[in-house]
Design an enzyme around this catalytic site. Structure first.
Site, PDB file in Angstrom:
ATOM      1  N   GLU A 124       0.810  -1.222   0.000  1.00 12.52           N
ATOM      2  CA  GLU A 124       0.000   0.000   0.000  1.00 12.52           C
ATOM      3  C   GLU A 124       0.843   1.272   0.000  1.00 12.52           C
ATOM      4  O   GLU A 124       0.582   2.216   0.748  1.00 12.52           O
ATOM      5  CB  GLU A 124      -0.993  -0.031   1.172  1.00 12.52           C
ATOM      6  CG  GLU A 124      -2.007  -1.163   1.001  1.00 12.52           C
ATOM      7  CD  GLU A 124      -3.022  -1.289   2.143  1.00 12.52           C
ATOM      8  OE1 GLU A 124      -2.884  -0.552   3.142  1.00 12.52           O
ATOM      9  OE2 GLU A 124      -3.930  -2.122   2.025  1.00 12.52           O
ATOM     10  N   GLU A 165      -4.947  -8.327  -1.766  1.00 14.35           N
ATOM     11  CA  GLU A 165      -5.554  -8.263  -0.430  1.00 14.35           C
ATOM     12  C   GLU A 165      -6.948  -7.673  -0.564  1.00 14.35           C
ATOM     13  O   GLU A 165      -7.136  -6.641  -1.194  1.00 14.35           O
ATOM     14  CB  GLU A 165      -4.694  -7.400   0.504  1.00 14.35           C
ATOM     15  CG  GLU A 165      -5.211  -7.300   1.926  1.00 14.35           C
ATOM     16  CD  GLU A 165      -4.341  -6.396   2.794  1.00 14.35           C
ATOM     17  OE1 GLU A 165      -3.100  -6.562   2.779  1.00 14.35           O
ATOM     18  OE2 GLU A 165      -4.895  -5.498   3.460  1.00 14.35           O
TER      19      GLU A 165
END
Length: 538
Positions: free
Chosen positions: A196, A314
């Protein structure tokens, strides 16, 4: 007296009967063309780094489920993983870019994660000891896991301003870790770089230009370390939220054949504390919004990086550990299975569920290790849905979600049907597009042959006609006692309960293929047609 009781029960149930609508529709499956293909090991689950004192909304749902302290000796855990007969697991998460590997010439102190006010995500850097890495790999080897490991992509960098981090990546610790892994003979399917850090990031971000250069360097390291090896891991990145400009530039900077898979994260239900979580899950319009992301990523890869595949690295539905009493209950399977079906249509090769265990969205309960409903949804998909995606045509209500794949490991086709309506029972006829096209052609020849063609249209299964009834297999999923937030899934009327940690049998009911499919309100079904004539399935 008996008559009065029967009359009373009938009158009492009358409102429910009258409230339920019955809707008849036809579904046409095109078995002649491949829409997309997934990986054989499409289903994936994550193991995160969060320690037990990671808390959201005054709850601390992680317990001891991190890669560092998960109880690998728990018999339920091994059985749950082994039931997949090859489960892909990704080790990664928010603290991934703060993990130090206690091996080689590590110059920094290697301490456990601890609460730290000024730390990224409120935690200090953490340590992975090689003794623990050994334990993890012994477990993975014993249970047949296919492993993706997320590397620390912030090591050596420094914060420039706000959340932007700059400077070259220091690969020394990662290289020592990879060398140790190779020396022990541990098989890694893929190395993922960073978590991220794309776009504006979550907590931290790195410019795409810098990230692309780092990927070129990491690919060179992998090629050198695995030179002469029979098996070389693939390179996956960036493991972040989709940003069109950033993802495009990453492919342009890194260049041809560097990145094997572009991984992105999805939390399209919003915050775990959102009181409207269930209504979002059951809203077909809300579920379909994320389709734009899948479509855009597919377009970018085709145009700028056709050598790479798309991964959902994810996805937990609701962020901040998921929704308590929602993400771990039956209702979440409407979102989860719809995501799997939708992602497949857009050439997604791998879909990693956050998490295998940990938080509210774990496939397994964080303290008892007992499977939550979504575990069985994942297991049924893994066992029934093959990698070839087929087209489904239906003009039914948007509350009926339909997906079709070639069946896994055998001939035929498997349908996934999701009924989001709380009052409509769908009665469905399934037809083969081959038979319909044949019927149209023969109609132009003459009435006599048209009668024959109609018969073929309705006996669309199989290549040769037979007097013996052909059967399909049905797996109907409902919540226990009709309660959507039940933690017990019911398969064909039988509650799925663990017996001393053993995963229950997932047996279908067999139904004459000529009979229509009945899909109850707020239910899910996998329908397997073993004799479906589908050339695309080989």
């Amino acid at each position: 007296m008996e008559f009065r009781l029967i009359l009373f029960l009938f009158v009492a149930s009358l409102p429910a009967i009258l409230a339920e609508e019955i809707s008849h529709w036809t579904i046409v499956v095109d078995g002649t063309t491949t829409v997309a293909q997934t990986d054989d090991n499409f289903i994936c689950a994550t193991i995160d780094w969060w320690p037990h004192d990671k808390c959201d909304y005054k709850q601390c749902p992680w317990h001891y489920t991190s890669a560092i302290n998960l109880d690998l000796t728990h018999p339920f855990l091994a059985r749950a993983v082994q039931a997949f007969n090859r489960l892909r697991i990704r080790i990664g998460g928010s603290l991934q870019d703060q993990v130090l590997y206690n091996v080689g010439n590590l110059k920094s102190p290697c301490h456990p994660f601890r609460k730290m006010k000024d730390g990224l995500f409120g935690f200090s850097k953490g340590c992975l000891h090689m003794e623990r890495w050994d334990q993890l790999n012994h477990f993975f080897n014993a249970t047949g896991v296919m492993l993706t490991f997320g590397l620390n992509a912030l090591h050596g960098r420094h914060k420039i301003r706000r959340s932007l981090w700059g400077g070259d990546w220091d690969s020394s610790n990662a290289q020592d870790f990879m060398k140790y892994t190779i020396s022990k003979g541990y098989q890694i399917d893929s190395w993922e770089f960073g978590n991220e850090l794309s776009g504006n990031g979550v907590g931290a971000h790195v410019l795409a230009s810098q990230y692309g250069k780092d990927l070129i360097y990491l690919k060179k390291i992998i090629n050198e370390l695995y030179k002469g090896s029979q098996y070389k891991p693939s390179l996956v990145a960036p493991g972040g939220f989709f940003d069109r400009e950033w993802f495009t530039k990453l492919l342009q900077i890194s260049g041809s054949s560097i990145l094997d898979a572009m991984s992105h994260h999805i939390y399209n239900l919003g915050a775990g504390v959102d009181p409207k979580l269930i209504s979002k899950i059951l809203d077909p319009n809300h579920l379909s919004k994320v389709e734009v992301t899948f479509s855009n990523l597919t377009h970018i890869i085709r145009r700028h990086g056709p050598w790479a595949s798309a991964w959902v690295g994810e996805s937990g539905g609701a962020y901040n550990s998921g929704g308590p009493h929602v993400s771990d209950t039956f209702v979440n399977s409407f979102w989860y299975l719809d995501q799997l079906g939708m992602a497949s249509k857009y050439h997604t090769k791998v879909y990693c569920r956050q998490t295998l265990i940990g938080g509210n969205y774990g496939l397994l309960n964080a303290t008892t290790y007992v499977p939550n409903p979504d575990y069985y949804s994942a297991l049924l998909w893994h066992r029934l849905m093959g990698k070839v995606v087929l087209a489904v045509d239906s003009d039914a209500s948007s509350f009926l979600r339909t997906y079709a794949h070639c069946s896994k490991g055998r001939a035929g086709v498997t349908l996934l049907l999701i009924n989001l309506s709380n009052q409509t029972k769908f009665i469905l006829d399934v037809q083969n597009s081959i038979s319909i096209k044949l019927a149209v052609k023969e109609e132009n020849i003459g009435q006599a042959t048209f009668t024959h063609s109609l018969k073929k249209t309705f006996s669309w299964v199989g290549v040769k006609a037979s007097d013996e009834p052909l059967l399909r297999e049905e797996y109907h999923l409902t919540p226990r006692n009709g309660y959507l937030q039940s933690r017990t899934m019911v398969l064909n009327g039988v509650p799925l309960l663990t017996d001393a940690g053993n995963i229950p049998r997932l047996d279908p009911i067999r139904v004459n293929v000529m009979s229509p499919i009945s899909l109850a309100p707020l239910s899910i079904a996998f329908i397997v047609f073993p004799n479906f004539d589908a050339p695309a399935c080989g």
